[in-house]
Design an enzyme around this catalytic site. Structure first.
Site, short mmCIF file in Angstrom:
data_model
loop_
_atom_site.label_atom_id
_atom_site.label_comp_id
_atom_site.label_asym_id
_atom_site.label_seq_id
_atom_site.Cartn_x
_atom_site.Cartn_y
_atom_site.Cartn_z
N GLU A 1 0.83 -1.21 0.00
CA GLU A 1 0.00 0.00 0.00
C GLU A 1 0.86 1.26 0.00
O GLU A 1 0.79 2.10 0.92
CB GLU A 1 -0.94 0.01 1.22
N GLU B 1 -5.48 -8.22 -1.39
CA GLU B 1 -6.12 -8.07 -0.08
C GLU B 1 -7.57 -7.72 -0.27
O GLU B 1 -7.89 -6.82 -1.06
CB GLU B 1 -5.49 -6.92 0.74
C1 BG6 Z 1 -4.30 -3.21 4.85
C2 BG6 Z 1 -2.94 -3.64 5.31
O1 BG6 Z 1 -4.37 -1.83 4.97
O2 BG6 Z 1 -5.42 -3.59 5.55
C3 BG6 Z 1 -2.94 -4.82 6.25
O3 BG6 Z 1 -2.10 -3.92 4.22
C4 BG6 Z 1 -4.11 -4.70 7.20
O4 BG6 Z 1 -1.71 -4.90 6.89
C5 BG6 Z 1 -5.39 -4.73 6.38
O5 BG6 Z 1 -4.14 -5.65 8.20
C6 BG6 Z 1 -6.66 -4.71 7.20
O6 BG6 Z 1 -6.61 -3.66 8.10
P1 BG6 Z 1 -6.84 -3.86 9.65
O7 BG6 Z 1 -6.58 -2.57 10.25
O8 BG6 Z 1 -8.24 -4.34 9.79
O9 BG6 Z 1 -5.86 -4.90 10.08
#
Ligand code: BG6
Length: 480
Positions: free
Chosen positions: A177, A369
């Protein structure tokens, strides 16, 4: 989700799997010669205070103990039929202080073992080189990516990685990101200057250093590991106008540009005109050398991204107030529901972003993701403990259906790795109770729990999706 027509077919060779990051799963924060990373002093996630040194309330110090349980965990992923597993290499396991002359062999050997295990199960590794876990010393001594010196330290690190794993790892991501540095300068860019005091000049100079480092990594990979394919990784967030007023549409354009710039530089090899204008009009004079300009021309093989939510934008300052506190800016969309953590759920946004990126860049895309963070309850069913996570199944089904729609639109999609395929520590809040996994991990926010792994209902569901190559996904009547 309505159970009607089956989803559209996914292309042959589509990679199915899940994603993690070292700092959120490994634990063993001071084992095997590992140095401290910035995460080791962030016990409350992005918004919380930084501590001087690691404190016992930081759940990441133990994570889910993947460092010791990787074989068991990878076997579970294999049981679901994963063809790809995304994980990151903890930079401070390889270079404990970041600026060390020589790498730490014990750290390198750990990832050899992880790769052995993946190979045993025929799972393709997808490696993030830097996922919010810069060695702490690089933050403290150099103020992170504001310093040009970090390019050299990163280069040393990636050379070691490509040399050691270049024949075993095909897919690489340079920075997780990368655009998030605009919003979370410490977590994303290891920049210690408090966000409120960080000048646009220093922030964008840090951005520039990361972009050059990313291009340099791509160049090195292409020279030293010819089979490697290098991708950039951006946080994708479609932006919709709050109203049809042209001023709102223009606000969307500006918000989009702030993020698209990162992909534009990675794919086109130079800063776009709108970015140069932004620099010019905001007194930002970047130190860009001729060598930097040449390096930026080493463009990526594919574009990867995370996708969780969309936002709205508006030019109306009153209406904007509703978005205050949202880390990525923007305002909530009145037509969408949100998760318990306020992340607005928008499966169609994934199709939109896939089309937008494809139309803009014509590069293969990888959804690396996506997922729903939710509280789970362990229950007993058929004599075993499990989680009936129908909410997660619905979220993932609906998003995967949209990936299928984008494929039908002609978008080239390499694969899909759902975030946090095994429960892990949240990046934004450092909680374990914000769970994403198909596999439940017995650990609570207070650090108690046996760390036992248990299959959730979504485990069997995802295995079925992979087995059927997406044919078991359910499309709503409206095609959404
Ligand atoms: C993304 C990141 O922003 O979102 C991850 O690359 C992160 O590292 C994921 O875990 C989900 O966000 P969160 O805050 O729910 O863990």
């Amino acid at each position: 989700m309505t159970d009607s027509t089956p989803a559209r077919p996914f292309p042959p060779g589509f990679l199915w799997g899940g994603a993690t990051a070292a700092n959120q799963i490994e634990g063993a924060y001071a084992t095997g010669g590992k140095g401290l990373s910035i995460q080791d002093v962030m016990p409350r996630g992005i918004a919380g205070p930084r501590t001087e040194r690691p404190t016992p309330d930081n759940l990441k110090l133990e994570g889910i103990d993947f460092y010791h349980r990787y074989a068991e965990d990878i076997a579970l992923l294999a049981e679901m039929g994963f063809s790809v597993f995304r994980f990151s290499i903890a930079w401070s396991r390889i270079f404990p202080s970041g600026d060390d002359e020589l790498p730490n062999e014990e750290g390198l050997a750990f990832y050899d073992r992880v790769l052995d295990e993946l190979e045993k199960h025929g799972i393709e590794p997808l490696v993030t080189i830097s996922h919010y876990e810069t060695p702490l010393a690089l933050a403290e001594k150099y103020n992170g990516w504001t310093s040009r010196e970090l390019i050299g330290f990163y280069e040393r690190y990636v050379r070691v990685l490509f040399d050691r794993y270049g024949r075993r790892v095909r897919y690489w991501l340079t920075f997780n990101e990368i655009n998030s540095v605009l919003h979370a300068p410490f977590m994303s860019g290891a920049i210690t200057t408090p966000k409120e005091e960080l000048s646009p000049q220093d922030l964008y100079q840090a951005v520039h250093h990361e972009l050059v480092a990313s291009a340099l990594a791509t160049k090195i990979a292409h020279e030293t590991a010819p089979d490697a394919r290098v991708g950039c990784m951006v946080l994708a967030m479609p932006v919709y106008p709050l109203t049809p007023a042209p001023a709102d549409v223009l606000a969307v354009l500006h918000a989009d540009h702030a993020n698209l710039m990162f992909g534009d530089v990675h794919v086109r090899g130079a800063y776009p005109g709108y970015a140069l204008r932004h620099f010019r009009e905001n007194g930002i004079e970047l130190d860009i050398t001729d060598e930097d300009r040449e390096l930026l021309k080493h463009t990526v093989d594919f574009v990867s991204f995370s996708y969780y939510m969309s936002i709205c934008e508006t030019a109306d300052p009153e209406a904007r107030k509703a978005g205050e506190g949202n880390i990525m800016g923007g305002v909530p969309n009145p037509t969408l529901q949100a998760s318990e953590w306020g992340w607005q759920i928008d499966p169609t946004g994934l199709r939109i972003v896939l089309n937008q990126f494809w139309d803009r860049w014509q590069k293969p895309l990888f959804v690396v993701e996506n997922g729903l963070g939710a509280r789970d309850e362990l229950i007993e069913a058929d004599g075993r403990l499990t989680v009936e996570d129908d909410y997660r199944i619905a979220y993932l089904n609906d998003h995967l259906v949209q990936v299928g729609e984008a494929v039908a639109d002609g978008v080239e999609v390499l694969g899909y790795t759902s975030w946090g395929c095994i429960d892990l520590v949240s990046a934004s809040t450092a909680q374990l109770s914000k769970r994403y996994g198909f596999i439940h991990v017995d650990r609570d926010d207070d650090g108690t729990g046996t760390l036992a792994r248990r299959r959730k209902k979504s485990f069997d569901w995802y295995a079925g999706v992979i087995r059927s190559q997406g044919a078991s996904l359910l499309r709503g009547d409206d095609g959404a």
